[in-house]
Design a protein around this motif. Structure first.
Motif, PDB file in Angstrom:
ATOM      1  N   ALA A 123      -3.737   2.924  -8.895  1.00 32.40           N
ATOM      2  CA  ALA A 123      -4.922   2.933  -8.035  1.00 32.40           C
ATOM      3  C   ALA A 123      -4.895   1.772  -7.055  1.00 32.40           C
ATOM      4  O   ALA A 123      -5.325   1.911  -5.906  1.00 32.40           O
ATOM      5  N   ARG A 124      -4.371   0.642  -7.473  1.00 33.61           N
ATOM      6  CA  ARG A 124      -4.287  -0.506  -6.561  1.00 33.61           C
ATOM      7  C   ARG A 124      -3.314  -0.240  -5.415  1.00 33.61           C
ATOM      8  O   ARG A 124      -3.415  -0.857  -4.367  1.00 33.61           O
ATOM      9  N   LEU A 125      -2.378   0.660  -5.621  1.00 37.12           N
ATOM     10  CA  LEU A 125      -1.425   1.018  -4.573  1.00 37.12           C
ATOM     11  C   LEU A 125      -1.934   2.135  -3.678  1.00 37.12           C
ATOM     12  O   LEU A 125      -1.630   2.171  -2.494  1.00 37.12           O
ATOM     13  N   ARG A 159       9.343   0.956 -10.556  1.00 40.83           N
ATOM     14  CA  ARG A 159       8.580   2.200 -10.718  1.00 40.83           C
ATOM     15  C   ARG A 159       7.679   2.167 -11.944  1.00 40.83           C
ATOM     16  O   ARG A 159       6.712   2.929 -12.009  1.00 40.83           O
ATOM     17  N   THR A 160       7.957   1.286 -12.909  1.00 41.13           N
ATOM     18  CA  THR A 160       7.059   1.177 -14.056  1.00 41.13           C
ATOM     19  C   THR A 160       5.691   0.665 -13.620  1.00 41.13           C
ATOM     20  O   THR A 160       4.673   0.990 -14.226  1.00 41.13           O
ATOM     21  N   VAL A 161       5.646  -0.128 -12.552  1.00 41.99           N
ATOM     22  CA  VAL A 161       4.381  -0.652 -12.031  1.00 41.99           C
ATOM     23  C   VAL A 161       3.520   0.476 -11.463  1.00 41.99           C
ATOM     24  O   VAL A 161       2.298   0.416 -11.491  1.00 41.99           O
ATOM     25  N   GLU A 162       4.154   1.521 -10.967  1.00 38.75           N
ATOM     26  CA  GLU A 162       3.419   2.623 -10.354  1.00 38.75           C
ATOM     27  C   GLU A 162       2.841   3.587 -11.390  1.00 38.75           C
ATOM     28  O   GLU A 162       2.063   4.460 -11.038  1.00 38.75           O
ATOM     29  N   ASP A 213     -10.437   3.237  -1.301  1.00 40.27           N
ATOM     30  CA  ASP A 213     -11.812   2.883  -1.658  1.00 40.27           C
ATOM     31  C   ASP A 213     -11.836   1.841  -2.778  1.00 40.27           C
ATOM     32  O   ASP A 213     -12.639   0.902  -2.746  1.00 40.27           O
ATOM     33  N   ALA A 214     -10.957   2.007  -3.768  1.00 39.24           N
ATOM     34  CA  ALA A 214     -10.871   1.021  -4.847  1.00 39.24           C
ATOM     35  C   ALA A 214     -10.420  -0.329  -4.292  1.00 39.24           C
ATOM     36  O   ALA A 214     -10.925  -1.380  -4.710  1.00 39.24           O
ATOM     37  N   ARG A 215      -9.500  -0.300  -3.354  1.00 39.26           N
ATOM     38  CA  ARG A 215      -9.031  -1.545  -2.729  1.00 39.26           C
ATOM     39  C   ARG A 215     -10.184  -2.239  -2.014  1.00 39.26           C
ATOM     40  O   ARG A 215     -10.372  -3.443  -2.140  1.00 39.26           O
ATOM     41  N   LEU A 216     -10.967  -1.487  -1.263  1.00 40.04           N
ATOM     42  CA  LEU A 216     -12.109  -2.073  -0.557  1.00 40.04           C
ATOM     43  C   LEU A 216     -13.150  -2.634  -1.530  1.00 40.04           C
ATOM     44  O   LEU A 216     -13.691  -3.726  -1.318  1.00 40.04           O
ATOM     45  N   MET A 231       0.855  -1.177   0.000  1.00 41.05           N
ATOM     46  CA  MET A 231       0.000   0.000   0.000  1.00 41.05           C
ATOM     47  C   MET A 231       0.893   1.229   0.000  1.00 41.05           C
ATOM     48  O   MET A 231       1.962   1.237   0.594  1.00 41.05           O
ATOM     49  N   ALA A 232       0.455   2.244  -0.672  1.00 43.11           N
ATOM     50  CA  ALA A 232       1.193   3.500  -0.711  1.00 43.11           C
ATOM     51  C   ALA A 232       0.182   4.635  -0.762  1.00 43.11           C
ATOM     52  O   ALA A 232      -0.997   4.413  -1.000  1.00 43.11           O
ATOM     53  N   THR A 233       0.654   5.806  -0.549  1.00 44.47           N
ATOM     54  CA  THR A 233      -0.151   6.995  -0.779  1.00 44.47           C
ATOM     55  C   THR A 233       0.631   7.848  -1.765  1.00 44.47           C
ATOM     56  O   THR A 233       1.836   7.648  -1.964  1.00 44.47           O
TER      57      THR A 233
END
Length: 149
Positions: free
Chosen positions: A37-39, A27-30, A43-46, A1-3
């Protein structure tokens, strides 16, 4: 998880020599919005957890953690990196558990952060020491501490 704030901090740090290629790949994944959004989007995670019938998940700082950064740059933000998942756990204790972030490059600071993260306010919050290969001659290790409620 990140913000978004945590990603800005991490992206502002210099990577230790030899880890540049790995960091560029991670960093390409981010980058792509759906992956980012998955990181970053709680709300999307929930919603995704609900869609898959997942009751609970464990949060931690997304890879690469703090390992590829210099000690002087890594130790100061670990408290912020630990507090972010802890705040989410406090708001959603039935949905999330969390792992604190420690900087194993500085064992004394890592122990202090683990003690702080495992303190009485943490409850369901766990602490983890991740793989460390920053110092030649030291074996990598993985140890997890758990405080029961």
């Amino acid at each position: 998880m990140a913000t978004e704030a945590l990603l800005r901090v991490a992206h502002g740090l210099d990577v230790v020599p030899g880890d540049e290629t790995e960091m560029a790949l991670m960093r390409t994944v981010e980058g792509p919005p759906d992956y980012r959004a998955r990181l970053t989007d709680l709300d999307a995670r929930l919603r995704e957890m609900d869609a898959h019938g997942q009751d609970m998940t464990l949060l931690s700082l997304n890879p690469p953690g703090v390992q590829p950064y210099a000690v002087a740059d890594t130790v100061p933000p670990t408290r912020e990196f630990s507090d972010a998942p802890a705040a989410i756990v406090r708001c959603h204790p039935g949905r999330f558990g969390g792992l604190a972030t420690v900087a194993p490059q500085d064992p004394v600071a890592a122990a202090a952060e683990m003690e702080r993260a495992m303190g009485p306010r943490a409850q369901r919050h766990h602490a983890q020491l991740a793989h460390w290969r920053a110092v030649p001659g030291r074996a990598g290790f993985r140890a997890t501490a758990d405080r029961r409620c």
